[in-house]
Design a protein around this motif. Structure first.
Motif, PDB file in Angstrom:
ATOM      1  N   LEU A 144       7.621  -2.897  -8.150  1.00 34.24           N
ATOM      2  CA  LEU A 144       8.099  -4.285  -8.095  1.00 34.24           C
ATOM      3  C   LEU A 144       8.745  -4.587  -6.748  1.00 34.24           C
ATOM      4  O   LEU A 144       8.604  -5.694  -6.210  1.00 34.24           O
ATOM      5  CB  LEU A 144       9.090  -4.541  -9.237  1.00 34.24           C
ATOM      6  CG  LEU A 144       8.533  -4.416 -10.662  1.00 34.24           C
ATOM      7  CD1 LEU A 144       9.633  -4.645 -11.688  1.00 34.24           C
ATOM      8  CD2 LEU A 144       7.395  -5.404 -10.873  1.00 34.24           C
ATOM      9  N   ASP A 145       9.454  -3.592  -6.198  1.00 38.73           N
ATOM     10  CA  ASP A 145      10.040  -3.771  -4.864  1.00 38.73           C
ATOM     11  C   ASP A 145       8.948  -3.940  -3.818  1.00 38.73           C
ATOM     12  O   ASP A 145       9.071  -4.752  -2.887  1.00 38.73           O
ATOM     13  CB  ASP A 145      10.925  -2.567  -4.503  1.00 38.73           C
ATOM     14  CG  ASP A 145      12.212  -2.532  -5.312  1.00 38.73           C
ATOM     15  OD1 ASP A 145      12.605  -3.590  -5.831  1.00 38.73           O
ATOM     16  OD2 ASP A 145      12.813  -1.451  -5.420  1.00 38.73           O
ATOM     17  N   ALA A 146       7.871  -3.171  -3.969  1.00 40.95           N
ATOM     18  CA  ALA A 146       6.742  -3.288  -3.039  1.00 40.95           C
ATOM     19  C   ALA A 146       6.094  -4.665  -3.147  1.00 40.95           C
ATOM     20  O   ALA A 146       5.706  -5.265  -2.134  1.00 40.95           O
ATOM     21  CB  ALA A 146       5.716  -2.191  -3.309  1.00 40.95           C
ATOM     22  N   ILE A 147       5.985  -5.175  -4.364  1.00 36.33           N
ATOM     23  CA  ILE A 147       5.409  -6.509  -4.570  1.00 36.33           C
ATOM     24  C   ILE A 147       6.311  -7.578  -3.957  1.00 36.33           C
ATOM     25  O   ILE A 147       5.827  -8.519  -3.305  1.00 36.33           O
ATOM     26  CB  ILE A 147       5.188  -6.773  -6.075  1.00 36.33           C
ATOM     27  CG1 ILE A 147       4.097  -5.843  -6.615  1.00 36.33           C
ATOM     28  CG2 ILE A 147       4.816  -8.240  -6.321  1.00 36.33           C
ATOM     29  CD1 ILE A 147       3.937  -5.889  -8.119  1.00 36.33           C
ATOM     30  N   LEU A 148       7.624  -7.431  -4.139  1.00 38.77           N
ATOM     31  CA  LEU A 148       8.564  -8.384  -3.534  1.00 38.77           C
ATOM     32  C   LEU A 148       8.458  -8.334  -2.015  1.00 38.77           C
ATOM     33  O   LEU A 148       8.442  -9.372  -1.348  1.00 38.77           O
ATOM     34  CB  LEU A 148       9.992  -8.070  -3.977  1.00 38.77           C
ATOM     35  CG  LEU A 148      11.101  -8.940  -3.338  1.00 38.77           C
ATOM     36  CD1 LEU A 148      10.872 -10.412  -3.646  1.00 38.77           C
ATOM     37  CD2 LEU A 148      12.481  -8.480  -3.819  1.00 38.77           C
ATOM     38  N   ALA A 171       7.871  -1.573   6.768  1.00 39.32           N
ATOM     39  CA  ALA A 171       8.640  -2.407   5.841  1.00 39.32           C
ATOM     40  C   ALA A 171       8.373  -1.985   4.401  1.00 39.32           C
ATOM     41  O   ALA A 171       9.294  -1.908   3.575  1.00 39.32           O
ATOM     42  CB  ALA A 171       8.286  -3.879   6.041  1.00 39.32           C
ATOM     43  N   GLY A 172       7.103  -1.706   4.096  1.00 34.97           N
ATOM     44  CA  GLY A 172       6.762  -1.250   2.751  1.00 34.97           C
ATOM     45  C   GLY A 172       7.420   0.073   2.416  1.00 34.97           C
ATOM     46  O   GLY A 172       7.885   0.283   1.288  1.00 34.97           O
ATOM     47  N   ALA A 220       0.819  -1.221   0.000  1.00 40.29           N
ATOM     48  CA  ALA A 220       0.000   0.000   0.000  1.00 40.29           C
ATOM     49  C   ALA A 220       0.846   1.263   0.000  1.00 40.29           C
ATOM     50  O   ALA A 220       0.412   2.305  -0.495  1.00 40.29           O
ATOM     51  CB  ALA A 220      -0.934  -0.001   1.207  1.00 40.29           C
ATOM     52  N   THR A 221       2.057   1.171   0.550  1.00 40.25           N
ATOM     53  CA  THR A 221       2.916   2.359   0.604  1.00 40.25           C
ATOM     54  C   THR A 221       3.235   2.874  -0.798  1.00 40.25           C
ATOM     55  O   THR A 221       3.364   4.081  -1.006  1.00 40.25           O
ATOM     56  CB  THR A 221       4.214   2.044   1.351  1.00 40.25           C
ATOM     57  OG1 THR A 221       4.831   0.893   0.757  1.00 40.25           O
ATOM     58  CG2 THR A 221       3.939   1.736   2.808  1.00 40.25           C
ATOM     59  N   ALA A 222       3.360   1.958  -1.775  1.00 40.88           N
ATOM     60  CA  ALA A 222       3.662   2.386  -3.142  1.00 40.88           C
ATOM     61  C   ALA A 222       2.517   3.203  -3.718  1.00 40.88           C
ATOM     62  O   ALA A 222       2.734   4.138  -4.500  1.00 40.88           O
ATOM     63  CB  ALA A 222       3.942   1.163  -4.016  1.00 40.88           C
ATOM     64  N   LEU A 223       1.288   2.856  -3.327  1.00 38.85           N
ATOM     65  CA  LEU A 223       0.111   3.594  -3.806  1.00 38.85           C
ATOM     66  C   LEU A 223       0.143   5.045  -3.326  1.00 38.85           C
ATOM     67  O   LEU A 223      -0.205   5.963  -4.070  1.00 38.85           O
ATOM     68  CB  LEU A 223      -1.169   2.901  -3.324  1.00 38.85           C
ATOM     69  CG  LEU A 223      -2.495   3.611  -3.612  1.00 38.85           C
ATOM     70  CD1 LEU A 223      -2.727   3.706  -5.111  1.00 38.85           C
ATOM     71  CD2 LEU A 223      -3.653   2.882  -2.934  1.00 38.85           C
TER      72      LEU A 223
END
Length: 296
Positions: free
Chosen positions: A43-47, A153-154, A26-29
């Motif tokens: 992609l880092d957020a997904i990993l 962490a995100g 969610a942080t990427a959003l």
């Protein structure tokens, strides 16, 4: 491991609960400026989310191993793979350790701060399983802290510095997680009502949990509203319209309370939540409006 054992292991790792780890992504959003300049951060957020799925899955395995005898007496948890004998304790432990190993090897690619949050999450859950879950209120606070560590962490997974993290967003995360945990305890006490199956329930009362549920739910809505109205938020996103997403948060809070108070339903309210059409539709519409306001 046979295919049957692998399937039982995956079931033990609670796929329906993996959605909770979307807090990592969610942080990427909400990191519009960062992802606009570096789209690969998604992609880092997904990993990072995948890492926490593995860690949380291993934690569920650990919990089921520790609670296997009590689970066999529970009307619902007795059907879990370890309690029912679908997978042996030894195979479950081996699978859990393998999941942890993969998680930390993959997590190392996201940096030391991320690994520190992932390690903190694992340690917190070890203490939760052995100590915290036996103490009223400390148990739900520990659960909420776990969600806070997911968000942090995100943030670190996509390279945010501590000064760039919205502390309103951290507060909202902690409050909504605490709200969900209190609701779960309230439902368990109303449906199970037995300290034999969860020792901490004997330390709670329905009245106290109802009060906490309403207070924390209200505080969550207030905190989210303040977040949408803060000058930092409006400046960062370049709009004041995020406030239009507040009604969806209020609807979600109210709907969860309705689910919690269903005393005829033996499922956990968090399980009911992700299967409840009105709740899921409201959540999806909230997400769509957030994306439109921030990126539209």
């Amino acid at each position: 491991m046979t295919l049957t054992t692998v399937i039982a292991l995956v079931r033990t790792m609670r796929p329906p609960q993996w959605v909770k780890n979307l807090f990592v992504a969610a942080t990427a959003l909400f990191a519009k400026e960062h992802t606009a300049k570096a789209p690969w951060l998604v992609l880092d957020a997904i990993l990072g989310t995948a890492v926490f799925i593995l860690i949380s899955g291993a934690v569920y395995v650990m919990n089921d191993v520790l609670d296997v005898e009590k689970d066999r007496l529970h009307p619902v948890r007795s059907r879990r793979p370890i309690a029912s004998g679908a997978i042996s304790v030894q195979a479950a432990v081996a699978g859990g350790l393998l999941a942890l190993a993969i998680a930390f090897v993959a997590g190392a690619a996201l940096g030391q701060a991320f690994v520190a949050m992932a390690t903190g999450y694992l340690v917190l859950n070890i203490f939760y399983s052995s100590v915290f879950k036996k103490v009223a209120w400390l148990d739900v606070l520990a659960i909420a802290t776990g969600f806070l560590l997911r968000i942090l962490a995100g943030c670190f997974a996509i390279g945010l510095a501590p000064s760039e993290i919205s502390y309103y967003l951290l507060l909202c995360t902690f409050l909504v997680a605490l709200f969900l945990a209190v609701g779960k305890r309230r439902h368990e006490l109303a449906v199970i009502g037995s300290a034999d199956q969860r020792a901490v329930l004997g330390q709670y009362t329905i009245g106290h949990l109802d009060l906490a549920l309403y207070v924390v739910g209200g505080a969550t809505v207030v905190a989210y509203t303040l977040y949408t109205l803060s000058e930092r938020t409006k400046t960062y996103f370049g709009t004041w319209r995020l406030v239009f997403t507040v009604p969806f948060v209020l609807v979600g809070i109210v709907r969860y309370i309705v689910l919690v108070r269903r005393s005829d339903e033996k499922q956990s309210p968090t399980d009911m939540m992700i299967r409840d059409v009105p709740f899921v539709v409201n959540l999806l519409v909230w997400g769509a409006v957030v994306v439109f306001v921030i990126y539209g």
